[in-house]
Enzyme design. Structure first.
Site, PDB file in Angstrom:
ATOM      1  N   ASP A  19       0.848  -1.186   0.000  1.00  0.00           N
ATOM      2  CA  ASP A  19       0.000   0.000   0.000  1.00  0.00           C
ATOM      3  C   ASP A  19       0.887   1.241   0.000  1.00  0.00           C
ATOM      4  O   ASP A  19       2.112   1.138  -0.128  1.00  0.00           O
ATOM      5  CB  ASP A  19      -0.956  -0.020   1.200  1.00  0.00           C
ATOM      6  N   ALA A  20       0.298   2.398   0.162  1.00  0.00           N
ATOM      7  CA  ALA A  20       1.051   3.656   0.101  1.00  0.00           C
ATOM      8  C   ALA A  20       2.108   3.769   1.200  1.00  0.00           C
ATOM      9  O   ALA A  20       3.086   4.494   1.045  1.00  0.00           O
ATOM     10  CB  ALA A  20       0.100   4.839   0.179  1.00  0.00           C
TER      11      ALA A  20
END
Length: 86
Positions: A19-20
């Site tokens: 994810d980010a």
């Protein structure tokens, strides 16, 4: 002594797995497990397609439980060293 058939499946975490924040997205572990299962078969001179073609045998996953103890992160090398088939 570790033989090729006993060696863990190594998986390097890349951007598409995270994810980010750089943490492995939980569903990606399922893909890693499937790749490790296929590799486990290849190390024994088998493959998913061979099992279907020659033995009419499928290996569906009917149930899965995961416990997360520590997150995988970007650039980690994860070792999958066991395949449990009940």
């Amino acid at each position: 002594m570790t033989t090729a058939a006993d060696a863990p499946f190594l998986f390097r975490v890349c951007y598409s797995d995270t994810d980010a924040a750089g943490v492995v997205y939980h569903a990606r572990y399922l893909e890693m497990f499937e790749r490790s299962r296929a590799e486990w078969l290849y190390q024994r001179n088998l493959s998913p397609s061979l099992l279907v073609r020659d033995y009419n045998l499928l290996l569906p996953v009917r149930e899965l439980t995961m416990s997360f103890h520590k997150p995988g992160r970007l650039d980690d090398v994860l070792a999958i060293d066991q395949l449990r088939i009940p």
